[in-house]
Design a protein around this motif. Structure first.
Motif, PDB file in Angstrom:
ATOM      1  N   GLN A 178       6.577 -22.103   9.658  1.00  0.00           N
ATOM      2  CA  GLN A 178       5.586 -21.561   8.974  1.00  0.00           C
ATOM      3  C   GLN A 178       5.813 -19.911   8.871  1.00  0.00           C
ATOM      4  O   GLN A 178       5.755 -19.395   9.737  1.00  0.00           O
ATOM      5  N   VAL A 179       5.752 -19.564   7.914  1.00  0.00           N
ATOM      6  CA  VAL A 179       6.077 -17.777   7.409  1.00  0.00           C
ATOM      7  C   VAL A 179       4.611 -17.378   7.517  1.00  0.00           C
ATOM      8  O   VAL A 179       3.764 -17.654   6.964  1.00  0.00           O
ATOM      9  N   GLN A 180       4.784 -16.254   8.385  1.00  0.00           N
ATOM     10  CA  GLN A 180       3.710 -15.164   8.327  1.00  0.00           C
ATOM     11  C   GLN A 180       3.973 -14.081   8.121  1.00  0.00           C
ATOM     12  O   GLN A 180       5.223 -13.332   8.764  1.00  0.00           O
ATOM     13  N   LEU A 181       3.574 -13.152   7.488  1.00  0.00           N
ATOM     14  CA  LEU A 181       3.750 -11.958   7.189  1.00  0.00           C
ATOM     15  C   LEU A 181       2.279 -10.839   7.465  1.00  0.00           C
ATOM     16  O   LEU A 181       1.206 -11.113   6.902  1.00  0.00           O
ATOM     17  N   VAL A 182       2.330 -10.000   8.318  1.00  0.00           N
ATOM     18  CA  VAL A 182       1.350  -9.235   8.879  1.00  0.00           C
ATOM     19  C   VAL A 182       1.396  -7.798   8.542  1.00  0.00           C
ATOM     20  O   VAL A 182       2.312  -7.229   9.303  1.00  0.00           O
ATOM     21  N   GLU A 183       0.813  -7.132   7.728  1.00  0.00           N
ATOM     22  CA  GLU A 183       0.878  -5.872   7.480  1.00  0.00           C
ATOM     23  C   GLU A 183       0.115  -4.838   8.468  1.00  0.00           C
ATOM     24  O   GLU A 183      -1.073  -5.462   8.937  1.00  0.00           O
ATOM     25  N   SER A 184       0.511  -3.700   8.568  1.00  0.00           N
ATOM     26  CA  SER A 184      -0.059  -2.641   9.337  1.00  0.00           C
ATOM     27  C   SER A 184       0.075  -1.425   8.821  1.00  0.00           C
ATOM     28  O   SER A 184       1.174  -1.055   8.191  1.00  0.00           O
ATOM     29  N   GLY A 185      -0.664  -0.296   9.224  1.00  0.00           N
ATOM     30  CA  GLY A 185      -0.250   1.103   8.989  1.00  0.00           C
ATOM     31  C   GLY A 185      -1.024   1.632   7.816  1.00  0.00           C
ATOM     32  O   GLY A 185      -0.813   2.942   7.492  1.00  0.00           O
ATOM     33  N   GLY A 186      -1.912   0.845   7.332  1.00  0.00           N
ATOM     34  CA  GLY A 186      -2.690   1.578   6.238  1.00  0.00           C
ATOM     35  C   GLY A 186      -3.637   2.407   6.765  1.00  0.00           C
ATOM     36  O   GLY A 186      -3.925   2.279   7.927  1.00  0.00           O
ATOM     37  N   GLY A 187      -4.306   3.158   5.900  1.00  0.00           N
ATOM     38  CA  GLY A 187      -5.412   3.969   6.101  1.00  0.00           C
ATOM     39  C   GLY A 187      -5.893   5.164   5.125  1.00  0.00           C
ATOM     40  O   GLY A 187      -5.133   5.275   4.261  1.00  0.00           O
ATOM     41  N   LEU A 188      -6.618   6.091   5.571  1.00  0.00           N
ATOM     42  CA  LEU A 188      -6.774   7.311   4.765  1.00  0.00           C
ATOM     43  C   LEU A 188      -6.022   8.116   5.191  1.00  0.00           C
ATOM     44  O   LEU A 188      -5.672   8.857   6.370  1.00  0.00           O
ATOM     45  N   VAL A 189      -5.416   8.933   4.064  1.00  0.00           N
ATOM     46  CA  VAL A 189      -4.378   9.905   4.463  1.00  0.00           C
ATOM     47  C   VAL A 189      -4.614  11.293   3.232  1.00  0.00           C
ATOM     48  O   VAL A 189      -5.216  10.802   2.267  1.00  0.00           O
ATOM     49  N   GLN A 190      -4.166  12.212   3.540  1.00  0.00           N
ATOM     50  CA  GLN A 190      -4.072  13.231   2.487  1.00  0.00           C
ATOM     51  C   GLN A 190      -3.034  13.391   1.557  1.00  0.00           C
ATOM     52  O   GLN A 190      -1.886  12.961   1.993  1.00  0.00           O
ATOM     53  N   ALA A 191      -3.243  13.718   0.483  1.00  0.00           N
ATOM     54  CA  ALA A 191      -2.109  13.907  -0.321  1.00  0.00           C
ATOM     55  C   ALA A 191      -1.255  14.835  -0.143  1.00  0.00           C
ATOM     56  O   ALA A 191      -1.442  15.981   0.651  1.00  0.00           O
ATOM     57  N   GLY A 192       0.035  14.481  -0.214  1.00  0.00           N
ATOM     58  CA  GLY A 192       1.434  15.310   0.584  1.00  0.00           C
ATOM     59  C   GLY A 192       1.713  14.783   1.703  1.00  0.00           C
ATOM     60  O   GLY A 192       2.830  15.118   2.098  1.00  0.00           O
ATOM     61  N   ASP A 193       0.881  13.823   2.342  1.00  0.00           N
ATOM     62  CA  ASP A 193       1.298  13.191   3.701  1.00  0.00           C
ATOM     63  C   ASP A 193       2.394  12.301   3.612  1.00  0.00           C
ATOM     64  O   ASP A 193       2.765  11.888   2.353  1.00  0.00           O
ATOM     65  N   SER A 194       2.774  11.752   4.703  1.00  0.00           N
ATOM     66  CA  SER A 194       3.869  10.656   4.651  1.00  0.00           C
ATOM     67  C   SER A 194       3.242   9.592   5.358  1.00  0.00           C
ATOM     68  O   SER A 194       2.200   9.765   6.424  1.00  0.00           O
ATOM     69  N   LEU A 195       3.395   8.323   5.047  1.00  0.00           N
ATOM     70  CA  LEU A 195       3.051   7.149   5.799  1.00  0.00           C
ATOM     71  C   LEU A 195       3.902   6.199   5.818  1.00  0.00           C
ATOM     72  O   LEU A 195       5.017   5.912   5.057  1.00  0.00           O
ATOM     73  N   THR A 196       3.831   5.535   6.847  1.00  0.00           N
ATOM     74  CA  THR A 196       4.754   4.132   7.195  1.00  0.00           C
ATOM     75  C   THR A 196       4.049   2.821   7.457  1.00  0.00           C
ATOM     76  O   THR A 196       3.321   2.862   8.243  1.00  0.00           O
ATOM     77  N   LEU A 197       4.072   2.032   6.517  1.00  0.00           N
ATOM     78  CA  LEU A 197       3.770   0.780   6.524  1.00  0.00           C
ATOM     79  C   LEU A 197       4.613  -0.190   7.217  1.00  0.00           C
ATOM     80  O   LEU A 197       5.809  -0.091   7.059  1.00  0.00           O
ATOM     81  N   SER A 198       3.917  -1.232   7.920  1.00  0.00           N
ATOM     82  CA  SER A 198       4.934  -2.353   8.752  1.00  0.00           C
ATOM     83  C   SER A 198       4.525  -3.569   8.212  1.00  0.00           C
ATOM     84  O   SER A 198       3.307  -3.789   7.920  1.00  0.00           O
ATOM     85  N   CYS A 199       5.496  -4.592   8.119  1.00  0.00           N
ATOM     86  CA  CYS A 199       5.370  -6.088   8.036  1.00  0.00           C
ATOM     87  C   CYS A 199       5.988  -6.476   9.182  1.00  0.00           C
ATOM     88  O   CYS A 199       7.085  -6.651   8.968  1.00  0.00           O
ATOM     89  N   ALA A 200       5.086  -7.130   9.718  1.00  0.00           N
ATOM     90  CA  ALA A 200       5.983  -8.025  10.948  1.00  0.00           C
ATOM     91  C   ALA A 200       6.055  -9.610  10.469  1.00  0.00           C
ATOM     92  O   ALA A 200       4.892  -9.977   9.886  1.00  0.00           O
TER      93      ALA A 200
END
Length: 122
Positions: free
Chosen positions: A1-23
């Motif tokens: 069974q395949v499971q995909l779990v995202e993390s790393g989202g949230g509130l950020v400011q314009a111009g920032d960088s962000l990394t999302l993860s998918c386990a």
């Protein structure tokens, strides 16, 4: 069974960088292409990036090339999406997706995660 779990989202400011993860887990994911879509309310889910099973090939829509980078860590069973120079219009729910073959559209996806919300304030 395949499971995909995202993390790393949230509130950020314009111009920032962000990394999302998918386990990812499940036997089928070992040779699956994995990627990301995003969706805002009232709009269709939009393709963001995908990567093939061994990480050798990556795919992006022309409209998003340059600010988005997808990568894959086999040891950690995780796919990452780095987003630079975030803009308010990047605000969306970001979904991890997987498929038996490389994909660039919703129709090509076999499995979905539940999504993680990214909100970019101006």
């Amino acid at each position: 069974q395949v499971q995909l779990v995202e993390s790393g989202g949230g509130l950020v400011q314009a111009g920032d960088s962000l990394t999302l993860s998918c386990a990812f887990s499940g036997r089928a994911t070992r040779q699956a292409a994995i990627g990301w879509f995003r969706q805002t309310r009232g709009k269709e889910r939009e393709f963001v990036a995908s990567i093939n099973w061994n990480g050798a090939n990556t795919y992006y829509p022309d409209s998003l090339k340059g600010r988005f980078t997808i990568s894959r860590d086999h040891a950690e069973s995780t796919v990452y999406l780095q987003v630079n120079s975030l803009k308010p219009e990047d605000t969306a729910v970001y979904y991890c997706a997987a498929a038996r073959a490389v994909f660039r559209t919703i129709r090509g996806v076999d499995w979905w995660g539940k999504g993680t919300l990214v909100t970019v304030s101006s």
